[in-house]
Design a protein around this motif. Structure first.
Motif, short mmCIF file in Angstrom:
data_model
loop_
_atom_site.label_atom_id
_atom_site.label_comp_id
_atom_site.label_asym_id
_atom_site.label_seq_id
_atom_site.Cartn_x
_atom_site.Cartn_y
_atom_site.Cartn_z
N ARG A 1 0.85 -1.19 0.00
CA ARG A 1 0.00 0.00 0.00
C ARG A 1 0.88 1.24 0.00
NH1 ARG A 1 -5.05 -0.72 3.73
NH2 ARG A 1 -4.19 1.12 4.70
N PRO A 2 0.57 2.20 -0.86
CA PRO A 2 1.34 3.45 -0.83
C PRO A 2 1.09 4.20 0.47
CG PRO A 2 -0.46 3.58 -2.41
CD PRO A 2 -0.45 2.19 -1.89
N THR A 3 2.03 5.05 0.82
CA THR A 3 1.96 5.81 2.06
C THR A 3 1.57 7.25 1.78
OG1 THR A 3 3.64 4.43 3.09
CG2 THR A 3 3.31 6.60 4.06
N VAL A 4 0.69 7.77 2.63
CA VAL A 4 0.32 9.18 2.61
C VAL A 4 0.81 9.79 3.92
CG1 VAL A 4 -1.61 10.82 2.63
CG2 VAL A 4 -1.68 8.82 1.12
N ILE B 1 -8.18 8.36 5.02
CA ILE B 1 -7.19 7.94 4.03
C ILE B 1 -6.90 6.45 4.15
CG2 ILE B 1 -4.81 8.27 3.25
CD1 ILE B 1 -5.19 11.27 4.18
N GLU B 2 -6.84 5.93 5.38
CA GLU B 2 -6.66 4.49 5.55
C GLU B 2 -7.84 3.73 4.97
OE1 GLU B 2 -3.78 4.27 9.47
OE2 GLU B 2 -5.94 4.25 9.78
N TYR C 1 -4.77 3.38 1.83
CA TYR C 1 -3.39 3.84 1.96
C TYR C 1 -2.90 3.60 3.38
CZ TYR C 1 -4.08 6.27 -2.46
OH TYR C 1 -4.33 6.56 -3.77
N ASP C 2 -1.59 3.45 3.51
CA ASP C 2 -0.97 3.52 4.83
C ASP C 2 -0.75 4.99 5.13
OD1 ASP C 2 -0.80 0.82 5.50
OD2 ASP C 2 1.06 0.57 4.39
N VAL C 3 -0.86 5.37 6.39
CA VAL C 3 -0.73 6.77 6.77
C VAL C 3 0.33 6.93 7.84
CG1 VAL C 3 -1.91 8.76 7.82
CG2 VAL C 3 -3.13 7.29 6.21
N ALA D 1 3.37 8.87 -1.30
CA ALA D 1 2.59 9.04 -2.53
C ALA D 1 1.89 10.40 -2.54
CB ALA D 1 1.56 7.93 -2.66
N ARG E 1 -1.38 4.87 -8.44
CA ARG E 1 -0.89 3.92 -7.45
C ARG E 1 0.41 3.27 -7.89
NH1 ARG E 1 -4.59 3.50 -3.51
NH2 ARG E 1 -4.21 1.46 -2.66
N ALA F 1 3.18 5.42 -6.85
CA ALA F 1 3.26 5.46 -5.38
C ALA F 1 3.98 4.26 -4.81
CB ALA F 1 1.86 5.57 -4.80
#
Length: 180
Positions: free
Chosen positions: A41-44, A65-66, A70-72, A94, A175, A178
């Motif tokens: 999973r891309p990170t924010v 966002i999760e 996405y990972d946060v 990302a 994605r 990302a």
């Protein structure tokens, strides 16, 4: 009778593997300050601004966002500009999401995005800002235009309709890029 083992992080602490414990006051959701990379999973990166001590907005954004897949990494409130830039450089997220509640989002946002865009390797990082951007709320096109010219990819002023716009924006982040 033997008492249960004592939690070394203390009561109410949020412990995430690989991250420092963050004490959670009674009735407040704990904020995770870091996660090990998931690999899929891309990170924010979610952050408050240096002058903004509010946290509820950051927790809301993290959960939203999760939910979107996405990972946060939530840096929390009162993040110095230099720390925000360093975290972006080191984590290569990302997307950067900056949130403001105290009404100084416009001033702080222009300053921090200029520092971020001046950093080698971060000129193309998608970055957005939202929340209460001025002291009167609903600041209009002047603040939005200045924030966009300074380097933000999108600006979301305070308001319920902006959540739908934010969801559409984050859904459009490539994605593939990302994950690299």
């Amino acid at each position: 009778m033997t008492p249960p083992p004592r939690d070394p992080a203390g009561p109410g602490a949020s412990v995430t593997r690989g991250a420092p414990a963050v004490p959670a006051p009674a009735g407040i959701l704990p904020v995770r300050v870091g996660r090990e990379p998931a690999g899929r999973r891309p990170t924010v990166l979610v952050s408050g601004l240096a002058s903004d001590s509010h946290t509820w907005n950051l927790v809301f954004l993290q959960l939203l966002i999760e939910e979107l897949g996405y990972d946060v990494v939530n840096l929390g409130p009162c993040v110095p500009d230099e720390l925000l830039v360093r975290e972006c450089r080191e984590r290569t997220p990302a997307l950067l999401v900056v949130s403001s509640v105290n009404g100084h989002g416009h001033q702080d946002g222009v300053r921090v995005i200029r520092k971020l865009r001046a950093e080698p390797g971060l000129a193309e990082l998608p970055a957005v800002i939202g929340g209460k951007l001025g002291i009167t709320g609903g600041e209009g096109t002047d603040h939005v235009a200045e924030l966009m010219e300074a380097g933000f990819d999108s600006v979301f002023e305070d308001g319920a309709q902006e959540i739908a716009s934010f969801r559409r924006f984050i859904g459009g982040i490539p994605r593939r890029a990302a994950l690299s």
